[in-house]
Design an enzyme around this catalytic site. Structure first.
Site, mmCIF file in Angstrom:
data_model
loop_
_atom_site.group_PDB
_atom_site.id
_atom_site.type_symbol
_atom_site.label_atom_id
_atom_site.label_comp_id
_atom_site.label_asym_id
_atom_site.label_seq_id
_atom_site.Cartn_x
_atom_site.Cartn_y
_atom_site.Cartn_z
ATOM 1 N N GLU A 50 0.913 -1.316 0.399
ATOM 2 C CA GLU A 50 -0.254 0.222 0.233
ATOM 3 C C GLU A 50 0.988 1.087 0.104
ATOM 4 O O GLU A 50 0.837 2.284 -0.594
ATOM 5 C CB GLU A 50 -1.044 -0.176 1.145
ATOM 6 C CG GLU A 50 -1.791 1.352 1.146
ATOM 7 C CD GLU A 50 -2.533 1.309 0.304
ATOM 8 O OE1 GLU A 50 -4.000 0.433 0.091
ATOM 9 O OE2 GLU A 50 -2.796 1.771 -0.644
ATOM 10 N N LYS B 146 5.444 4.892 -10.102
ATOM 11 C CA LYS B 146 4.221 3.907 -9.293
ATOM 12 C C LYS B 146 2.891 3.884 -10.253
ATOM 13 O O LYS B 146 2.239 3.212 -10.275
ATOM 14 C CB LYS B 146 3.838 5.803 -8.742
ATOM 15 C CG LYS B 146 4.744 5.642 -6.645
ATOM 16 C CD LYS B 146 4.667 6.740 -6.330
ATOM 17 C CE LYS B 146 5.611 6.686 -5.120
ATOM 18 N NZ LYS B 146 5.698 8.488 -4.844
HETATM 19 N N1 HSE Z 1 9.730 10.656 -2.602
HETATM 20 C C1 HSE Z 1 9.031 9.869 -2.566
HETATM 21 C C2 HSE Z 1 7.627 11.647 -3.574
HETATM 22 C C3 HSE Z 1 8.588 9.477 -1.633
HETATM 23 O O1 HSE Z 1 8.528 12.666 -3.287
HETATM 24 O O2 HSE Z 1 6.497 11.169 -3.777
HETATM 25 C C4 HSE Z 1 7.007 8.799 -1.498
HETATM 26 O O3 HSE Z 1 7.337 7.817 -2.367
#
Ligand code: HSE
Length: 348
Positions: free
Chosen positions: A124, A200
């Site tokens: 998650e 992502k």
């Molecule tokens: N470095 C990532 C960001 C951390 O700034 O969203 C969270 O995945």
């Protein structure tokens, strides 16, 4: 008493240990049991730390400890984290992770390993920090066909772009602030070059289409070439510049996916998502568009997601099978119209 181990004691790892302590009472009441962190795996000593007695440096101690049923992997990267995760799953331990690189690149193999060993591999925290997005996609939206995902998925770059626009800060100044606040990856190139967003959107696309979306095949452009002038020109035309992950289903075996800075009309739902906040729009064929919004980076938002996965591992019931197969999906770059004078695509 449920004994767990935490691998990694950086921003997120220390957040997980602290949060389990801070919310001990409320968690114990909810699960009718107690969670105790037995080991914290790190590369160095933390002699003065409150939890110094739990610190170890050898993964095998955790692998061999029959009392450990759940392990949180917040090391990041795909070297040690990958080897340790395989060892732990093979040893029958549930593993929860915030490691988007590992899930995006080795997810298929690790889900298979988890299934074979009758344990869970939950992630998650890998997308959206504290925003519930993985579970909603596989549970609340499970009866939908997901056709499109568009989102701001990186807190660091969103913070930088917001500071450039609103405080006229240079890119470098804004990046320094983001690093101080603990948002950026240890190597900020992964954030500013769009690689983090790519991992992502690859995870969300794989979930949506049920097939492995290889992040290496996605066309990625970061914000490292975006100037204050670009941001201001877009503003004068009624747009804000945001780093976006975009994924659209095209039939059953093809998807259009891209990571790029985009010009977003000021009245678009993503336009006012500022600072470290993330927002993800998911279009289901029954729900229409739903939007998930919250802090996408930072110690406690991310720790919150890791801890909820730890708690989910206590539940032995089988989940809906939500992971993706290793069948390939063809990935194309969408043809998006650009804003006049500046080479930034427009998202409607
Ligand atoms: N470095 C990532 C960001 C951390 O700034 O969203 C969270 O995945």
């Amino acid at each position: 008493m449920v004994q767990i181990a935490v691998l990694g004691y950086g921003t997120v790892g220390s957040g997980v240990v602290y949060l389990l302590d801070k919310n001990r009472d409320i968690i114990s009441k909810r699960i009718n049991d107690e969670i105790q962190v037995k080991y914290i795996l790190t590369r160095r000593e933390y002699n003065k730390d409150k939890y110094a007695s739990k610190i170890i440096m050898n993964i095998d101690k955790i692998v061999e400890d029959k009392d450990i049923k759940i392990v949180a992997e917040v090391i990041g990267g795909v070297t040690d984290a990958y080897e340790y995760t395989k060892k732990l799953l093979k040893a029958g331990k549930n593993v929860v992770t915030a490691n988007k690189e590992l899930v995006a690149t080795k997810g298929t193999e690790l889900f298979k390993l988890a299934r074979e060993n009758n344990v869970k591999y939950l992630f998650e925290a890998s997308v959206g920090g504290g925003i519930p997005i993985i579970h909603p996609m596989i549970q609340c939206l499970v009866s939908n066909k997901i056709d499109k995902i568009v989102g701001i998925m990186n807190g660091t770059t969103n913070y930088i772009l917001t500071k450039m626009l609103k405080d006229n800060l240079s890119f470098e100044e804004a990046l320094k602030n983001a690093q101080k606040l603990g948002y950026a990856e240890s190597n900020p190139a992964a954030d500013v070059e769009g690689i983090d967003t790519c991992r992502k959107i690859s995870i969300l696309s794989s979930l949506a289409y049920g097939r492995n979306v290889n992040p290496d095949l996605i066309n990625v452009k970061g914000i490292d070439k975006i100037t204050l002038e670009d941001v201001k020109v877009a503003e004068n035309k009624g747009y804000v510049v945001k780093l976006v992950g975009y994924s659209k289903r095209v039939g059953e075996e093809k998807a259009e996916i891209i990571v790029t800075p985009c010009a977003i009309k000021k009245n678009h739902p993503l336009a006012n998502v500022d600072d470290v906040y993330n927002a993800i729009l998911v279009s289901g064929n029954a729900t229409g568009e739903v939007m998930f919004y919250g802090k996408g980076a930072g110690q406690f938002p991310t720790a919150s997601a890791v801890c909820s996965d730890i708690i989910e591992c206590l539940d032995n019931k089988t989940n809906v099978e939500f992971v993706w197969s290793d069948e390939k999906i063809e990935i194309e770059t969408p043809k998006l119209k650009c804003l006049d004078n500046i080479n930034i695509p427009i998202i409607d």
